[in-house]
Enzyme design. Structure first.
Site: not given
Length: 414
Positions: A131, A208, A211, A234, A372
């Site tokens: 991202h 990260d 997700q 999320k 993104c």
């Protein structure tokens, strides 16, 4: 029939779960809402909404500073939420659990800290599946320090080229940045292997987890990851709050991200000393309600069970994939054997924006564009995709509605 067999395998009550989400009862353009934009933001159950209302109705006050009852109640609830997050991710100590404004904020906190550590000639490594929030801060960091940014390339399947990763490992490598799951493709990256190999070169690894968090219960100690970041929105929580985990020695090494109240030990006009963890990185009044609601969201998802969620969402993914593959001219991007419930696709000759617009007119929410993640789109030589991302409160019937709408839109646009 695939739908019937998949439905029979579910281990939780989907009808009961859907009743927890008030927004799923609304209509869009006269049609029942089908919400397939979960990779952008999940919906919020009433248990979390009730916690937000309860905070502002009954004990809204600033924390850590007041001796009065409301302040103490708010402080206790906020710090209990920190402990819930600590336990969820198996973080060694609560003070290694830093509240942030979200994943992007957490990444920038680490990037800012490393600006005083990296030097010219050092190497930092990101993946081609990132991202923008896990690319741009590191580009800015390299511009400030003279460090060199290198990229782990991707393959046509939407997976990382691990042979190329091996070749990129060098003695000058200092930090590796990779997402746990690709937001654009749903690919689950082999982060355990990446962490192990990076550590062998003496590099630290930031993952990260934005997700991954809705689908995978990450254990930061088992992974031996150095930094891990997530966003509450999320995972059924509110926007504007997230978490940064860091190994204790690294958090102590990094300078504060910003100055202000709460993060100090002593202040004089001659010198300021900083508070210990986690307050060193939490300047100013935080998103108190958001932090509390974050903890409630984790309670909610853990009560359902992440194993049950993952199993059900995989069934949704398989069903949607099989149905969409029957549509002539449709191509799915991201064919990893290990992926979360995301289907990113295009249909020959149809712009994803046009497809998304018609789907919206039919009450179906998907995401269109580059998500993104422009380098991924550049790799495939496309401007963007239609992305349908599923959650545990979605149904097989909604997928049938969605597929029928894609077929209808294709006929209108062809």
């Amino acid at each position: 029939m695939l739908m019937a067999s998949a439905t029979a395998k579910t281990t939780f009550n989907i009808e009961k779960i859907r009743k927890d989400f008030p927004i799923l009862d609304r209509k869009v353009n006269g049609y029942p809402l089908v919400y397939f934009d979960n990779a952008a933001t999940s919906q919020t159950p009433k248990q979390v909404i009730d916690a937000i209302v309860d905070y502002y109705s009954n004990y809204n006050a600033n924390i850590h500073r007041g001796v009065h009852a409301l302040s103490q109640e708010a402080t206790d609830a906020y710090e209990q939420a920190r402990i819930k997050i600590q336990r969820h991710f198996n973080i060694p100590n609560a003070y290694q659990t830093l509240f942030t404004a979200g994943t992007t904020h957490g990444i920038n906190m680490v990037a800012s800290g490393y600006a005083s550590i990296l030097k010219e000639g050092d190497e930092v490594l990101v993946s081609a599946l990132e991202h923008h929030s896990n690319i741009v801060p590191w580009q800015m960091l390299c511009e400030k320090t003279g460090a060199k940014l290198k990229v782990i390339p991707m393959l046509e399947t939407g997976t990382l080229d691990m042979e190329a990763f091996d070749a990129l490992l060098s003695d000058r490598l200092k930090v590796v940045f990779v997402n746990h799951v690709s937001n654009a493709l749903g690919t689950i990256n082999p982060i355990a292997e990446i962490i192990t190999k990076a550590h062998q070169k003496g590099a630290v690894v930031l993952v990260d987890g934005a997700q991954a968090a809705p689908h995978i219960k990450a254990d930061v100690q088992e992974l031996d990851v150095d930094f891990y970041v997530v966003s509450a929105h999320k995972i059924c929580g509110p926007t504007g709050v997230g978490m940064l985990y860091g190994k204790e020695d690294l958090l102590k090494l990094l300078p504060p991200y910003q100055g202000g109240g709460e993060m100090i030990d002593q202040v004089t006009f001659e010198k300021t000393t900083y508070a210990g963890l986690p307050h060193k990185f939490e300047a100013g009044t935080p998103n108190i309600c958001g932090g509390i609601a974050f903890g409630v969201a984790l309670d909610y998802m853990n009560e359902i069970g992440f194993d049950a969620i993952a199993k059900y969402e995989h069934q949704l993914l398989e069903y949607a994939t099989s149905k969409l593959q029957e549509i002539e001219g449709l191509r799915i991007y991201g064919e990893s054997k290990d992926k979360t419930a995301v289907v990113s696709f295009n249909i020959n000759g149809i712009h994803p924006y046009d497809m998304g617009t018609i789907l919206d007119k039919l009450g179906i929410a998907v995401r269109t564009g580059h998500h993104c993640a422009q380098p991924i789109m550049d790799f495939y030589k496309i401007s963007g995709t239609v992305r349908a991302s599923f959650s545990f409160y979605n149904t097989f019937e909604e997928i049938d509605t969605f597929v029928a709408a894609v077929i209808r839109a294709k006929e209108m646009l062809s």
